[in-house]
Scaffold this motif. Structure first.
Motif, PDB file in Angstrom:
ATOM      1  N   ILE A  44     -11.856 -79.917  -3.548  1.00 58.50           N
ATOM      2  CA  ILE A  44     -12.355 -78.630  -3.054  1.00 58.50           C
ATOM      3  C   ILE A  44     -13.880 -78.631  -2.989  1.00 58.50           C
ATOM      4  O   ILE A  44     -14.549 -78.762  -4.016  1.00 58.50           O
ATOM      5  CB  ILE A  44     -11.859 -77.470  -3.956  1.00 58.50           C
ATOM      6  CG1 ILE A  44     -10.319 -77.460  -3.996  1.00 58.50           C
ATOM      7  CG2 ILE A  44     -12.414 -76.138  -3.475  1.00 58.50           C
ATOM      8  CD1 ILE A  44      -9.721 -76.299  -4.773  1.00 58.50           C
ATOM      9  N   PRO A  45     -14.440 -78.474  -1.803  1.00 57.27           N
ATOM     10  CA  PRO A  45     -15.903 -78.344  -1.700  1.00 57.27           C
ATOM     11  C   PRO A  45     -16.305 -76.891  -1.973  1.00 57.27           C
ATOM     12  O   PRO A  45     -15.435 -76.033  -2.142  1.00 57.27           O
ATOM     13  CB  PRO A  45     -16.167 -78.709  -0.240  1.00 57.27           C
ATOM     14  CG  PRO A  45     -14.936 -78.259   0.487  1.00 57.27           C
ATOM     15  CD  PRO A  45     -13.783 -78.414  -0.485  1.00 57.27           C
ATOM     16  N   ALA A  46     -17.605 -76.616  -1.995  1.00 61.24           N
ATOM     17  CA  ALA A  46     -18.091 -75.257  -2.245  1.00 61.24           C
ATOM     18  C   ALA A  46     -17.432 -74.280  -1.278  1.00 61.24           C
ATOM     19  O   ALA A  46     -17.235 -74.580  -0.113  1.00 61.24           O
ATOM     20  CB  ALA A  46     -19.606 -75.219  -2.082  1.00 61.24           C
ATOM     21  N   GLY A  47     -17.111 -73.106  -1.767  1.00 62.53           N
ATOM     22  CA  GLY A  47     -16.463 -72.086  -0.952  1.00 62.53           C
ATOM     23  C   GLY A  47     -15.729 -71.133  -1.865  1.00 62.53           C
ATOM     24  O   GLY A  47     -15.799 -71.255  -3.094  1.00 62.53           O
ATOM     25  N   ALA A  71     -20.684 -80.722   1.384  1.00 58.62           N
ATOM     26  CA  ALA A  71     -20.554 -81.560   2.587  1.00 58.62           C
ATOM     27  C   ALA A  71     -19.635 -82.763   2.420  1.00 58.62           C
ATOM     28  O   ALA A  71     -19.394 -83.479   3.376  1.00 58.62           O
ATOM     29  CB  ALA A  71     -21.939 -82.051   3.009  1.00 58.62           C
ATOM     30  N   ALA A  72     -19.121 -82.987   1.221  1.00 64.13           N
ATOM     31  CA  ALA A  72     -18.564 -84.323   0.967  1.00 64.13           C
ATOM     32  C   ALA A  72     -17.077 -84.361   0.646  1.00 64.13           C
ATOM     33  O   ALA A  72     -16.582 -85.351   0.112  1.00 64.13           O
ATOM     34  CB  ALA A  72     -19.355 -84.991  -0.160  1.00 64.13           C
ATOM     35  N   ALA A 110     -18.604 -85.958   7.399  1.00 69.78           N
ATOM     36  CA  ALA A 110     -17.743 -86.696   6.466  1.00 69.78           C
ATOM     37  C   ALA A 110     -16.297 -86.689   6.963  1.00 69.78           C
ATOM     38  O   ALA A 110     -15.590 -87.700   6.871  1.00 69.78           O
ATOM     39  CB  ALA A 110     -17.823 -86.073   5.075  1.00 69.78           C
ATOM     40  N   LEU A 111     -15.861 -85.550   7.521  1.00 74.23           N
ATOM     41  CA  LEU A 111     -14.497 -85.462   8.045  1.00 74.23           C
ATOM     42  C   LEU A 111     -14.313 -86.418   9.215  1.00 74.23           C
ATOM     43  O   LEU A 111     -13.301 -87.123   9.311  1.00 74.23           O
ATOM     44  CB  LEU A 111     -14.203 -84.012   8.477  1.00 74.23           C
ATOM     45  CG  LEU A 111     -12.888 -83.774   9.217  1.00 74.23           C
ATOM     46  CD1 LEU A 111     -11.693 -84.207   8.375  1.00 74.23           C
ATOM     47  CD2 LEU A 111     -12.748 -82.308   9.613  1.00 74.23           C
TER      48      LEU A 111
ATOM     49  N   LEU B  62     -21.811 -92.243  -1.837  1.00 73.30           N
ATOM     50  CA  LEU B  62     -21.716 -91.942  -3.261  1.00 73.30           C
ATOM     51  C   LEU B  62     -20.531 -91.023  -3.547  1.00 73.30           C
ATOM     52  O   LEU B  62     -19.862 -91.169  -4.568  1.00 73.30           O
ATOM     53  CB  LEU B  62     -23.034 -91.341  -3.788  1.00 73.30           C
ATOM     54  CG  LEU B  62     -23.094 -91.190  -5.302  1.00 73.30           C
ATOM     55  CD1 LEU B  62     -22.802 -92.494  -6.028  1.00 73.30           C
ATOM     56  CD2 LEU B  62     -24.445 -90.644  -5.745  1.00 73.30           C
ATOM     57  N   ALA B  63     -20.245 -90.091  -2.627  1.00 72.00           N
ATOM     58  CA  ALA B  63     -19.098 -89.198  -2.845  1.00 72.00           C
ATOM     59  C   ALA B  63     -17.795 -89.991  -2.858  1.00 72.00           C
ATOM     60  O   ALA B  63     -16.900 -89.723  -3.660  1.00 72.00           O
ATOM     61  CB  ALA B  63     -19.051 -88.123  -1.759  1.00 72.00           C
ATOM     62  N   ALA B  64     -17.680 -90.981  -1.995  1.00 71.96           N
ATOM     63  CA  ALA B  64     -16.453 -91.783  -1.934  1.00 71.96           C
ATOM     64  C   ALA B  64     -16.335 -92.670  -3.172  1.00 71.96           C
ATOM     65  O   ALA B  64     -15.253 -92.787  -3.771  1.00 71.96           O
ATOM     66  CB  ALA B  64     -16.440 -92.633  -0.667  1.00 71.96           C
TER      67      ALA B  64
END
Ligand SMILES: Cc1ncc(C[n+]2csc(CCOP(=O)(O)OP(=O)(O)O)c2C)c(N)n1
Ligand code: SF4
Ligand SMILES: [Mg+2]
Lengths: 303, 388
Positions: A44-47, A71-72, A110-111, B62-64
């Motif tokens: 879960i990203p920010a939201g 974003a990730a 990223a998507l 880095l996230a991955a």
């Protein structure tokens, strides 16, 4: 078709979560838990859903969750999915649960990367058509004319069509869904879970706080979006594009309910003039034309 | 143990392979690029049993890697300069999550204007993030620090991610002989990644990162600082064990060269420490009692060791390869605090953006500094730009 009576009554969405009354995101999460049960891990990203979980050390959501920067989400999910692959956790489902902002704006890069790599994840965009968590600012998925706290006189641009962008990526599964139609959503989730690669589901999620309607009307507004044709349920699978049965009737313009019935329930459209309504109607018509053409060229016979 | 001729970047790739890293996610940037290329090659040729995630940016890299590490496997990435800044948000996120992970930083200048040469601005920018940060002098140390970084990062007393710095081009693209332990030797010393501190997987019930009460947030930050303090000891222990395996050790957080009888010391970090050591040798031939204290770990910072080894000296000259704009040389400021400015001190800012600094440059700087101290008794020169 999924039968609601046969679904598990156990849900991973628990009382005591921190959502507003009538929240569409909690509805959606409940359906995800019914469809995927304890096989799923959420990213879960920010939201709003970062908050809905409730306060540490407790949680109102029974899923394991990896919260991640705005974003990730798709990238962190890619890493998780690879780890499970290496560890032989074959039936684990990595599920991204991201807002329209986290998907279509800051997270789209990223998507796009994850889709191009065809990572084995289910990516759900829960689309309440604005940045709700920070107080109802416009996103690229806010529809034309809608009031937000950064579009005081109504947004001037149309909604970005993210599912189409995902189809353009060649993702093995792309579908639209609505919190107003749980069985359709659950069925699509289960189909997604049976497919390897990147599955994208775009979930329409009317938000009473941001759209300015009564919290008891979330499902009604969601259904009206489909019935007026402004939200179209479809599925793209293995190169075949198909309008979903629940939206099928509204391919015919005359079968659609008047758009005004949908608009008048929502304070965010209160200021719209006749011309604005026409712009939205034309947009609906143009989208339908596109989807029907896609079905003609990319679909086998419609069901 | 075999001696191989390796560039710094290939040394990093070799260390990742020997550590049995399972997921690598990285994005190319000069001068880090050949690390990504080499690892991709090793994986595709079946020499390394790992998954490569070809991400679209460093933020995602880095996230991955973080996602993979949170999923219970050993993960690795590498970057430089703009790439490191681009991933900065995730740098903090990983440390706050207490997830073990190793990242190589090939140090490089930050634009504008574009400059691909060595500078320490990128790595110095990471000091507050909660990562263990080390920096090597040569390629042998690149290998040793990288392998040790996994042990340190995965130690339950630490559970913090670790960066290993190597200077752009000077190490990354320069071939040197490197003593490389065998896979069996590394396996005997570095166990597979443990599931600690937690693994996000179906049925685990673990949630990482939801909103805490403010007091808990602050407690977590304090716990990270405690982990940093613990790391000081863990770094020593890991190095001792590694010494038993390889016969190599450097002194933990700080390497001291000819410091025991020195009255003056040069403090610096990275490759130009080699030049400083050579300068110290020459100065000693001229009768100046000079030593070199090389910072090996920027975090945790060797404050105690600096005080112990340098506190009683007459003068300490600190050389910075970066600037904290509006304040001065960041390494100098930290060393001055550690020494409570008791010795005479001088801050030299040099070598920024790859400007060459040789043995003669350093020895003339030290000679001048010593001259000033001898003449005036006590000096404190808080900023001196050398070379421009
Ligand atoms: C890098 C970054 N920029 C901005 C924010 C602030 N922020 C948090 S949530 C959010 C909006 C979320 O909108 P959406 O993705 O649509 O999810 P929703 O809240 O509507 O569920 C913003 C702008 C942030 N957390 N991180
Ligand atoms: S603002 Fe809307 S989406 Fe967010 S928690 Fe409240 S009801 Fe749910
Ligand atoms: Mg939103």
């Amino acid at each position: 078709m999924v039968n609601i009576k046969e679904l598990p009554s156990k849900t991973l969405l628990m009382p005591g979560n921190a959502a507003c009354p009538g929240c569409p995101e909690t509805l959606g999460l409940r359906y995800v838990s019914m469809a995927l049960g304890d096989k799923a891990v959420l990213v879960i990203p920010a939201g709003c859903s970062s908050v809905i979980q409730g306060i540490y050390p407790k949680s109102g959501i029974g899923f394991p969750i990896l919260n991640i920067v705005f974003a990730a989400a798709a990238s962190a999910a890619s890493g998780l999915a690879r780890a499970y692959k290496i560890r032989g956790l074959e039936d684990a489902q990595v599920v991204v649960w991201a807002g329209d902002g986290g998907t279509g704006d800051i997270g789209i890069q990223a998507l796009s990367g994850a889709a191009e790599r065809n990572e084995n994840i289910i990516y759900i965009c829960v689309d309440n058509e604005a940045y709700m968590n920070t107080g109802i600012q416009r996103s690229s998925l806010t529809p034309y004319g809608a009031w937000t706290t950064t579009t005081w006189t109504g947004k001037k641009e149309h909604k970005k069509d993210v599912p189409l962008i995902m189809i353009a990526h060649g993702a093995p599964y792309v579908a639209t869904a609505s919190v107003g139609f749980p069985t359709d959503f659950i069925e699509k989730l289960r189909r997604a879970a049976s497919i390897k690669g990147l599955k994208y589901i775009h979930l329409h999620a009317p938000c009473p706080v941001g759209w300015r309607f009564d919290p008891s009307k979330t499902v009604e507004v969601a259904k009206l979006a489909v019935q007026t044709g402004i939200w179209v349920l479809y599925e793209y699978r293995g190169g075949v594009f198909r309008i979903s049965p629940l939206s099928r009737p509204y391919a015919k313009k005359e079968r659609r309910k008047p758009l005004k019935e949908y608009l008048k329930l929502q304070g965010r459209f209160r200021h719209l003039g006749e011309d604005d309504v026409k712009v939205l109607e034309a947009y609906i018509e143009e989208r339908w034309k596109l989807y029907l053409n896609m079905e003609k060229t990319l679909g086998s016979k419609a069901t | 143990m075999t001696v191989k001729l390796l560039t710094g970047n290939y040394t990093v790739a070799e260390a990742a392979r020997l550590a049995r890293v399972k997921v690598v996610a990285a994005f190319p940037i000069t001068p880090q690029t050949t690390i990504v290329e080499k690892i991709a090659e090793m994986i595709e040729h079946g020499e390394m049993d790992a998954e490569m995630i070809h991400v679209e940016s460093e933020h995602s890299a880095l996230a991955a890697a973080y996602g993979a590490a949170a999923g219970g496997v050993r993960a690795f990435t590498a970057t430089s300069s703009q790439g490191l800044l681009y991933m900065h948000e995730v740098v903090w996120w990983v440390a706050g999550s207490r997830i073990p992970l190793v990242m190589a930083i090939v140090t490089r200048a930050i634009g504008p204007p574009w400059n691909i040469h060595v500078s320490h601005e990128d790595i110095m920018d990471q000091r507050d993030t909660g990562w263990i940060i080390s920096i090597a002098e040569d390629n042998q140390e690149v290998l040793d620090l990288t392998l040790q970084a996994f042990r340190i990062s995965e130690d339950p007393r630490v559970y913090l991610p670790a960066m290993v710095g190597l200077d752009g081009f000077i190490l990354s693209h320069t071939t040197m002989p490197v003593d490389v332990p065998s896979q069996e030797e590394v396996d005997s010393w570095l166990p597979p990644r443990s599931p600690g501190p937690y693994v996000i997987e179906p049925g685990s019930g673990v949630i990482m990162g939801n909103i805490p009460p403010d007091e808990d947030y602050m407690r977590m930050r304090k716990a990270m600082q405690t982990a940093m303090r613990n790391a000081e000891r863990v770094i020593m222990e890991v190095e001792e064990e590694y010494y038993k395996l390889t016969g190599r050790r450097y002194g933990g957080l700080l390497e001291c060269y000819r410091c025991s009888d020195a009255k003056y010391a040069v403090v610096l970090m990275g490759t130009w420490a080699g030049n400083a050591k050579e300068a110290a040798d020459r100065l000693r031939e001229k009768g100046y009692p000079v030593g070199v204290a090389r910072i090996r770990y920027i975090r945790p910072f060797p404050s105690m060791l600096l005080r112990e080894k340098l506190g009683g000296m007459k003068g300490v000259m600190v050389m910075d390869r970066s600037v904290s704009m509006g304040r001065g040389g960041p390494l100098f400021l930290e060393v001055a605090e550690a020494l409570r400015s008791k010795p005479s001190m001088m801050s030299v800012i040099a070598g920024v953006g790859g400007v060459d600094v040789g043995v003669d440059d350093i020895s003339s700087l030290v000679e001048k500094f010593i001259g000033k101290v001898e003449e005036r008794g006590h000096v404190y020169i808080d900023e001196y730009w050398y070379g421009v």
